[in-house]
Enzyme design. Structure first.
Site, PDB file in Angstrom:
ATOM      1  N   HIS A 163       0.847  -1.192   0.000  1.00  0.00           N
ATOM      2  CA  HIS A 163       0.000   0.000   0.000  1.00  0.00           C
ATOM      3  C   HIS A 163       0.885   1.246   0.000  1.00  0.00           C
ATOM      4  CE1 HIS A 163       0.698   0.611   4.283  1.00  0.00           C
ATOM      5  NE2 HIS A 163       0.210  -0.581   4.577  1.00  0.00           N
ATOM      6  N   HIS A 221       4.036   1.394   2.300  1.00  0.00           N
ATOM      7  CA  HIS A 221       5.225   0.670   1.807  1.00  0.00           C
ATOM      8  C   HIS A 221       5.840   1.441   0.636  1.00  0.00           C
ATOM      9  CE1 HIS A 221       2.423  -2.722   3.118  1.00  0.00           C
ATOM     10  NE2 HIS A 221       3.397  -2.747   4.012  1.00  0.00           N
ATOM     11  N   CYS A 225       2.866  -8.809  21.102  1.00  0.00           N
ATOM     12  CA  CYS A 225       1.945  -8.309  20.062  1.00  0.00           C
ATOM     13  C   CYS A 225       2.306  -9.001  18.763  1.00  0.00           C
ATOM     14  CB  CYS A 225       2.061  -6.795  19.894  1.00  0.00           C
ATOM     15  SG  CYS A 225       1.127  -6.231  18.444  1.00  0.00           S
ATOM     16  N   CYS A 237       3.205  -6.662  15.791  1.00  0.00           N
ATOM     17  CA  CYS A 237       4.588  -6.144  15.815  1.00  0.00           C
ATOM     18  C   CYS A 237       5.597  -7.287  15.808  1.00  0.00           C
ATOM     19  CB  CYS A 237       4.850  -5.334  17.080  1.00  0.00           C
ATOM     20  SG  CYS A 237       3.866  -3.859  17.258  1.00  0.00           S
ATOM     21  N   CYS A 295      -1.689  -2.308  22.091  1.00  0.00           N
ATOM     22  CA  CYS A 295      -0.598  -1.873  21.212  1.00  0.00           C
ATOM     23  C   CYS A 295      -1.114  -0.675  20.414  1.00  0.00           C
ATOM     24  CB  CYS A 295      -0.209  -3.005  20.263  1.00  0.00           C
ATOM     25  SG  CYS A 295       0.707  -2.402  18.839  1.00  0.00           S
ATOM     26  N   HIS A 313      -1.514  -1.527  16.532  1.00  0.00           N
ATOM     27  CA  HIS A 313      -2.435  -2.558  16.045  1.00  0.00           C
ATOM     28  C   HIS A 313      -3.770  -2.581  16.778  1.00  0.00           C
ATOM     29  CE1 HIS A 313       1.543  -3.803  14.574  1.00  0.00           C
ATOM     30  NE2 HIS A 313       0.851  -4.083  13.494  1.00  0.00           N
ATOM     31  N   LYS A 354      -3.394   5.665  11.300  1.00  0.00           N
ATOM     32  CA  LYS A 354      -2.325   5.113  10.466  1.00  0.00           C
ATOM     33  C   LYS A 354      -2.909   4.216   9.370  1.00  0.00           C
ATOM     34  CE  LYS A 354       1.698   2.117  10.525  1.00  0.00           C
ATOM     35  NZ  LYS A 354       2.251   0.902  11.081  1.00  0.00           N
ATOM     36  N   LYS A 409      -2.967  -2.369   6.813  1.00  0.00           N
ATOM     37  CA  LYS A 409      -3.840  -3.458   6.396  1.00  0.00           C
ATOM     38  C   LYS A 409      -4.778  -3.840   7.523  1.00  0.00           C
ATOM     39  CE  LYS A 409      -4.255  -8.102   6.256  1.00  0.00           C
ATOM     40  NZ  LYS A 409      -3.961  -9.471   6.169  1.00  0.00           N
TER      41      LYS A 409
HETATM   42  N1  MSP Z   1       9.045  -6.934   8.348  1.00  0.00           N
HETATM   43  C1  MSP Z   1       9.182  -5.784   9.165  1.00  0.00           C
HETATM   44  C2  MSP Z   1      10.438  -5.010   8.818  1.00  0.00           C
HETATM   45  C3  MSP Z   1      11.714  -5.792   8.923  1.00  0.00           C
HETATM   46  S1  MSP Z   1      13.090  -4.845   8.407  1.00  0.00           S
HETATM   47  C4  MSP Z   1      14.410  -5.739   8.842  1.00  0.00           C
HETATM   48  C5  MSP Z   1       7.985  -4.891   8.988  1.00  0.00           C
HETATM   49  N2  MSP Z   1       7.285  -5.023   7.858  1.00  0.00           N
HETATM   50  S2  MSP Z   1       5.985  -4.164   7.450  1.00  0.00           S
HETATM   51  O1  MSP Z   1       5.452  -4.793   6.282  1.00  0.00           O
HETATM   52  O2  MSP Z   1       5.105  -4.008   8.548  1.00  0.00           O
HETATM   53  O3  MSP Z   1       6.569  -2.795   6.996  1.00  0.00           O
HETATM   54  C6  MSP Z   1       6.715  -1.729   7.894  1.00  0.00           C
HETATM   55  C7  MSP Z   1       7.235  -0.554   7.103  1.00  0.00           C
HETATM   56  O4  MSP Z   1       6.347  -0.262   6.006  1.00  0.00           O
HETATM   57  C8  MSP Z   1       7.305   0.740   7.883  1.00  0.00           C
HETATM   58  O5  MSP Z   1       8.455   0.844   8.673  1.00  0.00           O
HETATM   59  C9  MSP Z   1       7.287   1.720   6.734  1.00  0.00           C
HETATM   60  O6  MSP Z   1       8.514   1.699   6.085  1.00  0.00           O
HETATM   61  C10 MSP Z   1       6.228   1.122   5.821  1.00  0.00           C
HETATM   62  N3  MSP Z   1       4.881   1.508   6.224  1.00  0.00           N
HETATM   63  C11 MSP Z   1       3.832   0.680   6.432  1.00  0.00           C
HETATM   64  N4  MSP Z   1       2.724   1.431   6.732  1.00  0.00           N
HETATM   65  C12 MSP Z   1       3.043   2.731   6.734  1.00  0.00           C
HETATM   66  C13 MSP Z   1       2.316   3.935   6.918  1.00  0.00           C
HETATM   67  N5  MSP Z   1       1.022   3.972   7.179  1.00  0.00           N
HETATM   68  N6  MSP Z   1       3.002   5.088   6.802  1.00  0.00           N
HETATM   69  C14 MSP Z   1       4.335   5.141   6.503  1.00  0.00           C
HETATM   70  N7  MSP Z   1       5.040   4.021   6.313  1.00  0.00           N
HETATM   71  C15 MSP Z   1       4.438   2.807   6.439  1.00  0.00           C
HETATM   72  O7  MSP Z   1       7.745  -4.076   9.853  1.00  0.00           O
END
Ligand code: MSP
Length: 647
Positions: free
Chosen positions: A17, A20, A125, A128, A142, A145, A294, A297
């Site tokens: 999304h 990411h 959690c 997380c 949390c 979440h 935020k 998903k």
């Molecule tokens: N798998 C772990 C990261 C491991 S790195 C060694 C993880 N994955 S995640 O799919 O949850 O991705 C989190 C990251 O996605 C956030 O740190 C950010 O880079 C991005 N984002 C996901 N949702 C976001 C927002 N709503 N806003 C900004 N960035 C976001 O955590």
């Protein structure tokens, strides 16, 4: 100089999304920028495929974990080209070489007695994938979440993280750039002011099998964060690959604040235990929110980047996210905001400037960049333009290095505004009427071409597709790919005689109704020419449409010296501009700050008391009983993004 840029590896329990996409666009833009500065860059992204929540998502989808992770990892991989994101390497934690390296590292840390077996109780959690401390909870839940963590008591293996606490505090204090922006550095230091617990790094196979087996105990798999962080090493071939020796010393990780703790605390201490240098910099950004929540998903409020690209084109999406978010702070996504940026900043400010400049070169000097006049004949306007462009390049460089992308773009748009004013002030169409002014006309057009080339160069890392189109239209297509930032510093880089093409329309306007989901192919074409007035006193709709009314937020206001009528306003619409308004007798400057007013945005600039004014604030005029007039500025009721079109 080598530079190694990484994004987090994304969990494959959700389709990509805008959240990411943002981090990955930032990493791509920064990588391109460093290359533009002459660096040897390696840019890596990837997917995080082990752990409890992935196993659960696969079960829910009725698939084996393997088939499930293959499918979602492919969806991430195929999203990046739609956003012009070009990683050098895409890692998956299920890759065989990654699995082996994680096991080698575990064995080594275990052998040196930094891993031990013990029992632990804590609040877990699953979202997380980590234990949370009481302090991190908000009303028992949390905060990311919105669920209560589960209390778990288990026998597990632990990494002696606490042993490295003092070293980590010293390292952060000695290296101010290690964690940026500063607020996150302070957050980590405050967290480290309390004793650090050791890190649980295993899960019993009785509870979870979808993970990397511990090399020293087959009854356990590796905790997903211990596995995931190591991707930053395996992706460059740790320990033996030459890429590892070349790039590790130059590692810069880009993440959001949700995963600050694993990156700022687990990761450097793990590296220390492995006897490796820590990464160079950790860049932490805020969240994309929708209605103050935020985007995620689990909360079901996601925006799909591919859908935005279909409506606006890839470069609008890249521009929008960088311009709209101050790196480090949260930002709100709204359809109106991206529409306003597309139509105002891109279609209007940049797109129109580009097409009208090339059209003038085509019309007045046969489509060839003219030679300019001798330096001694340059006017103050020319000199102002030259120095504004070189100041912009210097500011751009500084802001891009500091991840202040919105400020870098502001600096570029100031020059775009200046160029629009330069055209109006020098009126090439008037110069063209007088043969004696030919030299002046040629200089003005040469300056326009030169400044547009600089803008093309600095926009390259941010909007690669548009910048390539601009370069080709300016006859500089073959110089574009190999251009470096120093080329944007030298004035006179476009050789006289270069044949320019027609600018075309870089950003076709998007009308509001399309925002829902109109396919790109059905986007409206350029605005039609206005039709003549048909009935006395009436204007046609097309004529009305030529007037650009926009919502502008007043961010600063002050009295104009020696005038009791004028106020100098700084407004955002959405770019910043100055408007001089004759309302000083009706409003104090303070009363106006923060107001959202309606302005005529495409009024020709004018100078009032020597101050260039770009637009006009609309106000109602009320006739008073004593014959005087009272002015009331038009404000908008309800929340609306600055820059929104009023129609
Ligand atoms: N798998 C772990 C990261 C491991 S790195 C060694 C993880 N994955 S995640 O799919 O949850 O991705 C989190 C990251 O996605 C956030 O740190 C950010 O880079 C991005 N984002 C996901 N949702 C976001 C927002 N709503 N806003 C900004 N960035 C976001 O955590």
């Amino acid at each position: 100089m080598p530079t190694y840029v990484t994004t987090p590896i994304y969990y494959v329990n959700a389709m990509p999304h805008l959240g990411h996409a943002y981090t990955t666009i930032v990493a791509d833009v920064y990588s391109r920028f460093r290359r533009f500065c002459g660096d040897d860059v390696r840019f890596q992204t990837g997917t995080d495929e082990h752990g409890e929540k992935i196993a659960e998502a696969a079960a829910k989808a009725g698939e084996t974990p393997r088939a499930y992770v293959d499918r979602i990892a492919a969806a991430f991989r195929e999203t990046w080209p739609h956003l012009s994101i070009e990683p050098d390497y895409i890692i998956r934690t299920t890759d065989v070489d990654h699995v082996k390296t994680v096991q080698d590292i575990l064995q080594r840390v275990y052998d040196q007695d930094d891993i031990y077996f013990s029992e632990y109780s804590g609040l877990y959690c699953k979202g997380c994938e980590r234990f949370l401390t009481e302090k991190e909870l908000v009303e028992g839940k949390c905060p990311d979440h919105q669920v209560e963590p589960k209390s778990i008591t288990e026998q597990n293996y632990f990494f002696r993280m606490s042993k490295y606490q003092e070293w980590l505090i010293d390292h952060i204090k000695a290296n101010p750039d290690f964690i940026t922006p500063e607020r996150y550095r302070n957050e980590v230091l405050s967290f480290l002011s309390e004793p650090l617990e050791d890190l649980c790094i295993s899960r019993p196979t009785s509870r979870l099998t979808w993970g990397i087996p511990l090399p020293f105990d087959a009854n356990f798999v590796t905790y997903v964060w211990f596995d995931a962080l190591i991707n930053y090493l395996t992706g460059i071939g740790y320990p033996d690959d030459p890429n590892f020796s070349l790039y590790w010393g130059a590692a810069e990780h880009v993440i959001a604040k949700d995963i600050l703790k694993p990156h700022a605390i687990y990761w450097p201490t793990m590296l220390r235990a492995m006897d490796l240098e820590p990464f160079q910099r950790l860049h932490v950004h805020g969240y994309w929110n929708v209605d103050a929540t935020k985007m995620s998903k689990s909360l079901g409020n996601v925006v799909r980047p591919k859908e935005l690209v279909e409506i606006y084109g890839v470069d609008t999406v890249r521009y929008f996210v960088l311009r709209e978010m101050s790196f480090g702070l949260d930002a709100s996504f709204s359809g109106d905001a991206i529409l306003a940026r597309h139509n105002a900043d891109l279609a209007n400010d940049l797109g129109n400037l580009f097409s009208r400049s090339l059209a003038m070169i085509d019309k007045y000097v046969e489509g060839q960049v003219p030679a300019r006049e001798k330096a001694s004949l340059l006017t103050p306007d020319d000199r102002e333009l030259m120095s504004a462009v070189s100041a912009m390049v210097a500011e751009y460089r500084e802001y891009m290095e500091a991840f202040a992308f919105h400020k870098a773009l502001q600096a570029v748009w100031e020059v775009i505004g200046l160029l629009n004013r330069y055209i109006v002030a020098n009126a090439p169409w008037e110069l063209a009427k007088h043969p004696r002014q030919t030299e002046r006309l040629r200089t003005v057009l040469a300056f326009l071409a030169e400044a547009l080339w600089k803008i093309t160069l600095v926009l390259g890392p941010i909007m690669p597709e548009t910048a390539a189109k601009m370069a080709a239209a300016l006859g500089m297509g073959d110089r574009f790919a190999s251009a470096v930032i120093d080329d944007a510093v030298i004035w006179g880089h476009i050789p006289a005689g270069t044949v320019v093409g027609k600018g075309g329309q870089l950003f076709p306007r998007v009308e509001k109704k399309e925002e829902a989901a109109a396919p790109a192919a059905s986007r409206p074409k350029a605005k039609k020419e206005a039709t003549p007035v048909q009935e006395e006193g009436l204007i046609s709709f097309d004529q009305f449409k030529t007037m650009e009314l926009r919502v502008a937020e007043i961010v600063a206001a002050e009295k104009v010296a020696k005038s009791d009528r004028l106020l100098k306003l700084t407004v955002k619409a959405p770019e910043e501009r100055t408007i001089v308004a004759g309302i000083a007798q009706h409003y104090s400057p303070e009363a106006l700050i923060g107001q959202k007013v309606v302005i005529v945005a495409n009024l020709k600039p004018a100078k009032l008391m020597g101050i260039p004014s770009q637009g006009m604030v609309l106000a109602a005029k009320e006739q008073q009983a004593d014959g005087t007039e009272r002015l009331v500025v038009t404000t908008v009721a309800g929340p609306v993004a600055a820059g929104s079109r009023v129609a």
